[in-house]
Scaffold this motif. Structure first.
Motif, PDB file in Angstrom:
ATOM      1  N   GLN A   1       0.982  -1.051   0.011  1.00 53.09           N
ATOM      2  CA  GLN A   1      -0.229   0.016   0.233  1.00 53.09           C
ATOM      3  C   GLN A   1       0.834   1.146   0.063  1.00 53.09           C
ATOM      4  OE1 GLN A   1      -1.881  -3.065  -0.069  1.00 53.09           O
ATOM      5  NE2 GLN A   1      -1.007  -2.943   1.972  1.00 53.09           N
TER       6      GLN A   1
ATOM      7  N   VAL B   1       3.989   2.228  -0.985  1.00 48.46           N
ATOM      8  CA  VAL B   1       5.043   1.575  -1.589  1.00 48.46           C
ATOM      9  C   VAL B   1       6.514   2.277  -1.465  1.00 48.46           C
ATOM     10  CG1 VAL B   1       5.717   1.036  -3.989  1.00 48.46           C
ATOM     11  CG2 VAL B   1       3.460   0.642  -3.605  1.00 48.46           C
TER      12      VAL B   1
ATOM     13  N   ARG C   1      -2.667   8.360  -9.599  1.00 51.27           N
ATOM     14  CA  ARG C   1      -2.991   8.857  -8.263  1.00 51.27           C
ATOM     15  C   ARG C   1      -3.214  10.120  -8.092  1.00 51.27           C
ATOM     16  NH1 ARG C   1      -0.962   4.859  -4.509  1.00 51.27           N
ATOM     17  NH2 ARG C   1       0.068   3.320  -5.568  1.00 51.27           N
TER      18      ARG C   1
ATOM     19  N   GLN D   1       0.418   8.422  -1.192  1.00 44.93           N
ATOM     20  CA  GLN D   1       0.081   7.013  -1.142  1.00 44.93           C
ATOM     21  C   GLN D   1      -1.134   6.585  -0.286  1.00 44.93           C
ATOM     22  OE1 GLN D   1       3.862   4.519  -1.793  1.00 44.93           O
ATOM     23  NE2 GLN D   1       4.588   6.589  -1.130  1.00 44.93           N
TER      24      GLN D   1
ATOM     25  N   LEU E   1      -6.503   4.605  -3.981  1.00 45.80           N
ATOM     26  CA  LEU E   1      -6.374   4.801  -5.284  1.00 45.80           C
ATOM     27  C   LEU E   1      -8.158   5.067  -5.867  1.00 45.80           C
ATOM     28  CD1 LEU E   1      -4.327   2.010  -6.831  1.00 45.80           C
ATOM     29  CD2 LEU E   1      -4.271   4.771  -7.464  1.00 45.80           C
TER      30      LEU E   1
ATOM     31  N   HIS F   1      -4.421   4.170   4.079  1.00 42.75           N
ATOM     32  CA  HIS F   1      -3.428   3.389   4.610  1.00 42.75           C
ATOM     33  C   HIS F   1      -2.473   3.900   5.417  1.00 42.75           C
ATOM     34  CE1 HIS F   1      -4.555   1.396   0.722  1.00 42.75           C
ATOM     35  NE2 HIS F   1      -3.984   2.191   0.061  1.00 42.75           N
TER      36      HIS F   1
END
Lengths: 259, 421, 159
Positions: free
Chosen positions: B50, B52, B188, B336, B340, B358
């Protein structure tokens, strides 16, 4: 340096001790050069594509793809996910750093209450972001449309995980020992759904599709999208389907019905 | 016309050696951590499928962006002909190289398979901005290396201007490339914006100058070499301008996103209800990185009050650095953490954390690695200034102005060469 | 200056002592390489020299150009050269004393093939079957491009 110019930091910092005119001309020149240099790489790549490929890709006779019927997919059934994990040697445990080449996603429209459950995996795009961003070309698209990671080249930078709109790529963060001979995977590399390329090459359907049919739901269909006589192409020509994030223009090879 | 004298530092003091050993140790710990991550896999870090990219990337992007900005002082001197900054140009080049190597250190050691890095050279994919960046980064190192050589070798001095222009243009492209790593990610919502490239360039101006000012002022104080009030005042003003420009681009970035209905989710996440990311944005990025330095740097200080000038410049620069780290943390990790947007307008649930925010808790291995990049950069500077004459013996007002004030004839000549180049 | 010379001298002495110690150990004994039944895809001498090049060349062909029916697949190597325990369990070929490990330990070469590839064979039929491409008995085909390069080349060996 003149004293009266001292109080003008911006002009001062840029134009310096020169006459204002020549300084301006020089700045403009430089800005022009900077813009040109900045755009050059992108323009080069685009131009190369346009010149070499005439702006479009030749249509390959084979393009493997899937059709997933969300109306037929049963909520709570995860036969496809299990089959994938078993065949490719993935863990059944959905931990945050475990790979999920295929997963069941449930969407609900908060306004209408419309709910559907269906599998999402690598969408095997025509112009996948993962292929574009990969610095080594490890992430690549075969002529038959299957998108794979060439782990011999993968350096583990995870840019493809950042770029994929479908969260279809995973990174192997642990030592792997119990691989299947037909599905190599290892620590430090990116991976994703291979459309069971070994099975497909042997004339079989991907494990998930086979499992779905075995479970009696017939929600998944596999075949050659570019063969007008194939069952999947015929079906696609008859029913309304869509692709996920079609707006991104990546041309997914996985089509959905009922979402 | 007096020449500015440069001299290596003696580098005999206990403090110098302590700093060198500390940095070397930190770098070694970073290498150890990289080996550990390599042996165990990245599951020992807080990064996963998640989140990354984590801490090493925040610091890497920070260092790389700062590297290109650190070169600005040299550019101002040799490209824009501002002689006041000329004595600082060498340090500027050294810092640029050091920071870039520190950033690349982080990036490379965090790879899943750092040993296979050669694949990026053997099979480059030129549709990837990453592949381009490999050339941009190595090219930058080479060009700045030549730039330094031209500055230090008296016979080559007349051509410094040309190399300087090349280095300046290259650094603009380089930062554009770094910004595009994120700007090209249409998937994103936090990144899908062309504003990121110019935002990165402006951020590099501010960060690079802030780090430069910190190193220069703190270093000269330790060495007992003087820095004049005029230079301090000028650096203060310039940094304030850069900080304001960054704030402007941040505002544009967020306003355009808010205007586009589809991007409002990520905006309300960052600006209103993103928990730590909202806090880091308002307090860290905008507060400490923007408002605080503006107040510190724009406050009126008497022109000859060196102590107060120095103090406010140091504090302002430190705030800019802290704010810059927050900025990249919010952008990289926050971008992030926000899920998404696969099915716009739908509530999404799955076993793979679709549709949920996340969480990222940095763990020791990657945090140590991230810090080791900074240590490497510091180590390069420490060794560099001892081996080669990077630092002027003094930057007192008399030296700087004596060097700066040239007869009108010389001035005209510079202008001519500049236009001709 | 004296300090540097001293350091150099110490280094030299250490190196020399190391060399003397190493020669006293005598040559490392030739490893006993487990033998696989039947015949390999190439004569042993050729394999010894060229297996790494073959695997390297072929892996590109297989992954990118789908030359899956080549005989030089690492899965085939594993299928033939795997040993079994008394109870019939396959032992990974990269385990100490096994086919791959024995030689590579002897020559001091680190391989990471088995970071990703399976080191023991598996019966595909238990996993829904994947056809003949994984089986050792599959029809072998040597790509024309590789034929000249690897079959006749082997300097001084392999016929």
């Amino acid at each position: 340096m003149n004293d009266e110019r001292r109080g003008q930091p911006l002009i001062d910092a840029v134009a310096g001790d020169e006459a204002p005119d020549s300084a301006r001309r020089r700045l403009l020149k430089m800005a022009g050069a900077a813009v040109a240099l900045t755009l050059a790489p992108g323009v080069t790549v685009l131009a190369r594509d346009l010149v070499l490929k005439g702006g479009r890709k030749a249509r390959s006779p084979v393009r493997y793809g899937l059709l997933i019927d969300a109306n037929a997919c049963k909520t709570g059934c995860d036969a496809c996910v299990r089959a994938c994990q078993d065949y490719n040697g993935l863990s059944h445990d959905p931990g945050p750093d475990n790979a999920q080449w295929i997963r069941k996603v449930t969407i609900t429209d908060p306004g209408t209450g419309f709910t559907r459950s269906f599998p999402v995996m690598c969408q095997h795009c025509e112009d996948g972001a993962c292929v574009d961003v990969c610095p080594t070309g490890a992430s690549f698209r075969r002529p038959d449309g299957i998108v794979l990671v060439d782990k011999h080249r993968c350096i583990g930078c995870r840019y493809c995980l950042m770029a994929c709109p479908y969260k279809a790529r995973s990174f192997v963060g642990r030592v792997v020992t119990d691989q299947r001979p037909w599905a190599p995977r290892g620590k430090g590399t990116a991976e994703g759904c291979t459309m069971c390329v070994e099975r497909v090459m042997a004339g079989k359907q991907p494990a998930c599709v086979a499992a779905c049919q075995k479970a009696g739901h017939k929600a998944m269909m596999f075949g050659n999208l570019h063969d007008p006589k194939s069952a999947i192409a015929v079906r696609l020509s008859k029913v309304a389907t869509t692709t996920i994030r079609a707006d991104l223009g990546m041309g997914p090879g996985v089509h959905y019905r009922g979402i | 016309m007096t020449k500015v004298a440069y001299r290596e530092i003696a580098g005999q003091s206990a403090g110098y050696w302590a700093a060198v050993v500390a940095c070397a140790l930190m770098a070694a710990v970073g290498v150890g951590s990289a080996f550990y991550m390599r042996a165990e896999g990245h599951h020992v870090t807080g990064m996963n499928n998640q989140i990354v990219w984590g801490m090493p990337h925040v610091f890497a992007v920070f260092l790389i962006v700062a590297a290109s900005g650190a070169l600005n002082v040299a550019s101002i001197a040799s490209v824009f002909g501002r002689s006041l900054y000329k004595p600082l140009a060498r340090l500027s080049g050294l810092l640029a190289i050091a920071l870039l190597i520190g950033g690349l250190w982080n990036l490379v050691l965090d790879l899943g398979r750092p040993g296979h890095i050669l694949a990026a050279v053997l099979y480059p994919n030129f549709r990837s901005i990453f592949a381009w960046n490999i050339y941009l980064y190595t090219g930058f190192l080479v060009i700045v290396g030549f730039y330094l050589w031209f500055m230090m070798e008296r016979r080559l001095n007349p051509h410094t201007h040309k190399v300087g222009v090349l280095a300046f243009l290259w650094r603009l492209v380089l930062t554009t490339g770094t910004g595009s790593i994120f700007g090209f990610l249409a998937a994103r919502s936090a990144y899908d914006s062309a504003v990121l490239a110019p935002l990165f360039i402006l951020t590099s101006f501010a960060l690079g100058l802030a780090i430069f000012a910190l190193v220069l002022v703190a270093g000269f104080e330790t060495l007992g070499r003087p820095v004049g009030a005029r230079l301090l005042a000028r650096l203060r003003q310039l940094l304030a301008v850069f900080v304001a420009a960054v704030l402007y681009f941040v505002a544009v970035y967020h306003l355009t996103n808010i205007y586009m209905a589809g991007h409002r989710g990520i905006e309300s996440f960052v600006l209103l209800n993103g928990g730590i990311y909202t806090g880091l944005f308002w307090l860290g990025q905008v507060g400490i990185g923007g408002a605080v330095p503006l107040v510190l740097l724009l406050r009126r200080v008497p022109r000859d009050d060196t102590t107060r000038l120095r103090r406010s410049l140091l504090a302002g620069a430190a705030a800019v650095v802290a704010g810059g780290l927050c900025q990249f943390y919010v952008l990289i990790i926050g971008g992030q953490a926000y899920p998404l947007k696969m099915f716009p307008g739908m509530v999404v649930r799955s076993s793979f954390y679709d549709g949920v925010v996340h969480s990222y808790i940095p763990r020791w291995p990657e945090t140590v690695l991230a810090l080791s990049g900074v240590a490497v950069a510091a180590l390069i500077v420490l060794i560099g200034v001892r081996l080669l004459p990077f630092l002027p013996e003094g930057l007192a007002d008399e030296v700087v102005s004596a060097h700066g004030a040239r007869p009108p004839a010389a001035e005209a000549e510079t202008a001519k060469t500049a236009v001709g180049a | 200056m004296h300090a540097r010379a001293g350091v150099l001298a110490v280094l030299l002495v250490v190196l020399a002592l190391g060399a003397v110690w190493a020669t006293h150990q005598g040559p490392v004994p030739m490893p006993v390489i487990p033998r696989a039944p039947g015949h390999c895809v190439l004569p042993t001498a050729s394999m010894r020299r060229t297996h790494m090049m073959l695997l390297r060349a072929v892996r590109e062909e297989i992954v990118r150009h789908d030359a899956r029916d080549t005989r030089f697949r690492i899965t085939h190597c594993v299928a033939c050269h795997v040993e079994h325990t008394a109870s019939g369990q396959p032992i990974p070929v990269n385990a100490p004393g096994q086919f791959c490990a024995t030689c590579h330990t002897y020559v001091g070469v680190h391989i990471d093939c088995f970071a990703c590839h399976a080191a023991v064979p598996r019966n595909p039929m238990k996993f829904g079957g994947i056809g003949g491409s994984n089986s050792v008995q599959a029809a072998f085909r040597i790509p024309q491009a590789l034929r000249g390069r690897f079959l006749s080349g082997g300097a001084g060996g392999g016929r």
